[in-house]
Design a protein around this motif. Sequence first.
Motif, PDB file in Angstrom:
ATOM      1  N   LYS A   1     -15.519   2.797   6.223  1.00 24.14           N
ATOM      2  CA  LYS A   1     -16.115   2.157   7.397  1.00 24.14           C
ATOM      3  C   LYS A   1     -17.631   2.035   7.280  1.00 24.14           C
ATOM      4  O   LYS A   1     -18.258   1.235   7.977  1.00 24.14           O
ATOM      5  N   ASN A   2     -18.240   2.808   6.390  1.00 24.75           N
ATOM      6  CA  ASN A   2     -19.699   2.782   6.249  1.00 24.75           C
ATOM      7  C   ASN A   2     -20.174   1.919   5.082  1.00 24.75           C
ATOM      8  O   ASN A   2     -21.369   1.809   4.844  1.00 24.75           O
ATOM      9  N   SER A   3     -19.229   1.293   4.378  1.00 23.87           N
ATOM     10  CA  SER A   3     -19.606   0.487   3.227  1.00 23.87           C
ATOM     11  C   SER A   3     -20.262  -0.817   3.668  1.00 23.87           C
ATOM     12  O   SER A   3     -19.900  -1.401   4.695  1.00 23.87           O
ATOM     13  N   GLU A   4     -21.212  -1.291   2.867  1.00 23.99           N
ATOM     14  CA  GLU A   4     -21.884  -2.559   3.177  1.00 23.99           C
ATOM     15  C   GLU A   4     -20.921  -3.721   3.057  1.00 23.99           C
ATOM     16  O   GLU A   4     -21.012  -4.704   3.801  1.00 23.99           O
ATOM     17  N   HIS A   5     -19.966  -3.618   2.134  1.00 19.89           N
ATOM     18  CA  HIS A   5     -19.037  -4.706   1.888  1.00 19.89           C
ATOM     19  C   HIS A   5     -17.605  -4.290   2.202  1.00 19.89           C
ATOM     20  O   HIS A   5     -17.247  -3.113   2.115  1.00 19.89           O
ATOM     21  N   VAL A   6     -16.815  -5.282   2.522  1.00 25.17           N
ATOM     22  CA  VAL A   6     -15.400  -5.067   2.782  1.00 25.17           C
ATOM     23  C   VAL A   6     -14.690  -4.740   1.468  1.00 25.17           C
ATOM     24  O   VAL A   6     -15.037  -5.275   0.413  1.00 25.17           O
ATOM     25  N   THR A   7     -13.691  -3.875   1.536  1.00 29.57           N
ATOM     26  CA  THR A   7     -12.895  -3.542   0.357  1.00 29.57           C
ATOM     27  C   THR A   7     -11.741  -4.534   0.225  1.00 29.57           C
ATOM     28  O   THR A   7     -10.945  -4.695   1.154  1.00 29.57           O
ATOM     29  N   LEU A   8     -11.663  -5.204  -0.918  1.00 32.29           N
ATOM     30  CA  LEU A   8     -10.589  -6.148  -1.186  1.00 32.29           C
ATOM     31  C   LEU A   8      -9.463  -5.430  -1.921  1.00 32.29           C
ATOM     32  O   LEU A   8      -9.694  -4.811  -2.970  1.00 32.29           O
ATOM     33  N   ILE A   9      -8.241  -5.521  -1.398  1.00 32.93           N
ATOM     34  CA  ILE A   9      -7.081  -4.874  -1.998  1.00 32.93           C
ATOM     35  C   ILE A   9      -6.121  -5.963  -2.474  1.00 32.93           C
ATOM     36  O   ILE A   9      -5.539  -6.682  -1.664  1.00 32.93           O
ATOM     37  N   THR A  10      -5.975  -6.094  -3.795  1.00 36.67           N
ATOM     38  CA  THR A  10      -5.083  -7.110  -4.345  1.00 36.67           C
ATOM     39  C   THR A  10      -4.008  -6.521  -5.252  1.00 36.67           C
ATOM     40  O   THR A  10      -3.068  -7.225  -5.627  1.00 36.67           O
ATOM     41  N   ASP A  11      -4.127  -5.254  -5.626  1.00 36.29           N
ATOM     42  CA  ASP A  11      -3.136  -4.599  -6.462  1.00 36.29           C
ATOM     43  C   ASP A  11      -1.797  -4.574  -5.716  1.00 36.29           C
ATOM     44  O   ASP A  11      -1.725  -4.086  -4.590  1.00 36.29           O
ATOM     45  N   LYS A  12      -0.751  -5.069  -6.334  1.00 34.10           N
ATOM     46  CA  LYS A  12       0.547  -5.161  -5.651  1.00 34.10           C
ATOM     47  C   LYS A  12       1.114  -3.806  -5.259  1.00 34.10           C
ATOM     48  O   LYS A  12       1.946  -3.697  -4.369  1.00 34.10           O
ATOM     49  N   ASN A  13       0.661  -2.729  -5.913  1.00 33.87           N
ATOM     50  CA  ASN A  13       1.044  -1.373  -5.527  1.00 33.87           C
ATOM     51  C   ASN A  13      -0.238  -0.568  -5.416  1.00 33.87           C
ATOM     52  O   ASN A  13      -0.671   0.095  -6.369  1.00 33.87           O
TER      53      ASN A  13
ATOM     54  N   VAL B   1       0.860  -1.179   0.000  1.00 30.48           N
ATOM     55  CA  VAL B   1       0.000   0.000   0.000  1.00 30.48           C
ATOM     56  C   VAL B   1       0.899   1.233   0.000  1.00 30.48           C
ATOM     57  O   VAL B   1       1.775   1.381   0.851  1.00 30.48           O
ATOM     58  N   LYS B   2       0.679   2.107  -0.943  1.00 28.93           N
ATOM     59  CA  LYS B   2       1.554   3.261  -1.121  1.00 28.93           C
ATOM     60  C   LYS B   2       1.473   4.215   0.083  1.00 28.93           C
ATOM     61  O   LYS B   2       0.423   4.336   0.726  1.00 28.93           O
ATOM     62  N   PRO B   3       2.550   4.905   0.366  1.00 25.12           N
ATOM     63  CA  PRO B   3       2.524   5.920   1.423  1.00 25.12           C
ATOM     64  C   PRO B   3       1.427   6.949   1.164  1.00 25.12           C
ATOM     65  O   PRO B   3       1.225   7.392   0.028  1.00 25.12           O
ATOM     66  N   GLY B   4       0.699   7.277   2.226  1.00 20.51           N
ATOM     67  CA  GLY B   4      -0.341   8.290   2.119  1.00 20.51           C
ATOM     68  C   GLY B   4      -1.634   7.826   1.484  1.00 20.51           C
ATOM     69  O   GLY B   4      -2.583   8.605   1.358  1.00 20.51           O
ATOM     70  N   ALA B   5      -1.724   6.572   1.083  1.00 16.26           N
ATOM     71  CA  ALA B   5      -2.946   6.073   0.436  1.00 16.26           C
ATOM     72  C   ALA B   5      -4.117   6.081   1.421  1.00 16.26           C
ATOM     73  O   ALA B   5      -3.944   5.905   2.629  1.00 16.26           O
ATOM     74  N   VAL B   6      -5.304   6.313   0.886  1.00 14.89           N
ATOM     75  CA  VAL B   6      -6.534   6.235   1.675  1.00 14.89           C
ATOM     76  C   VAL B   6      -7.406   5.154   1.048  1.00 14.89           C
ATOM     77  O   VAL B   6      -7.862   5.295  -0.094  1.00 14.89           O
TER      78      VAL B   6
END
Length: 380
Positions: A363-375, A354-359
């Motif tokens: 927290k209010n989303s119905e579903h979890v956010t999946l992060i698979t991008d290597k950068n 996860v890049k520095p400073g990334a957002v």
Amino acid sequence: MRANSMVAMILAGGRGSRLYDLTKKVAKPAVHFGGKYRIIDFPLSNCANSDIQTVGVLTQYESVLLNSYVARDHYWGLDTNDGGVYVLTPRERDDTNLEVYRGTADAITANIDFLDNINPEYVLILSGDHIYKMNYDKMLDYHKKMNADATIAVREVSLKEATRFGIMNTNKDDMIVEFEEKPAHPKSNLASMGIYIFTYKTLRKYLVADAKNPDSNHDFGKDIIPGFLNDKRRLTAYRFRGYWKDVGTVDSLWEANMELLREDSPLDLSDPNWKIYTENTNSLPQYIGEEASVCNCFIPQGSVVLGSVRNSVIGTRVRIEENAVLDGCVVMAGAVIGAGARVTRCLIAENVHVKPGAVLGDKNSEHVTLITDKNAGGEK
């Protein structure tokens, strides 16, 4: 049979498509869970704790990592002279000219020679992608007590949930009289867990006949169990009341990890009487930096925390840089969270940076956010 009358056969060849990119290159049973574990650790540990010494693991989809992992049977104490873990991959057969398993029953049929060589009295069929603890020896005792040809583990679910499962309808003695696959209007709430014990001689006859049937799906739920019922075989339901989770979606996988953090967690991974065994990564001890903040987290060996982490499950060899903030996250092995990143309610795949400073996440989303991008992530 060697030291036990029952052999376990773990069906671990599923694609796990609902986990999206988490299973793009890795079989679902090999996906990380609970910081330091993989999903396959749970059925294998259950076998070890139940004193089942011979286990066949049937793999197929993206199986290279899974095959090498389960072959190390010493992880689960199954490297005995009288047993072990056997990796059973698809191979070309004269009767089908196929090198894939056509269904759950066909996977067992393709390995009848393996079972015949051992000649067990009973066969335990398991899924390789569920999270739970279960004493299979108690289920075998029940199978014998009921003089059953087949015993199916069931759990009670709400009638609303029942539409998603195979449902067992029973009489007052818990003998199964009807099986309904995902019924729109279920007659009971006894959902099949996909855990079966069969008396092997009986099962073998049905598998051989099923293999010759061109109209069969070669599936336990669609063909073998209905065949037993049609022939008035003795099928009984074994009611399981412990924790059990099908982690087949990103949300359910995240939820199962979060349940580990509860004070009243339904899945106790610290129970010395029923250990869940896994690989020893030989990593350095965890390191929590001087300015770090950690609250209500699982953080295993090899992880470095220099930022702030709350309500999260962290994998091995994870690095969380200075001023990064994580809340409600599952972070898999080898991931790096860059300095100043803000990550909320995310499931972060193995080796993601996860890049520095990334957002990331909401927290209010119905579903979890999946992060698979290597950068992953952009600049603030």
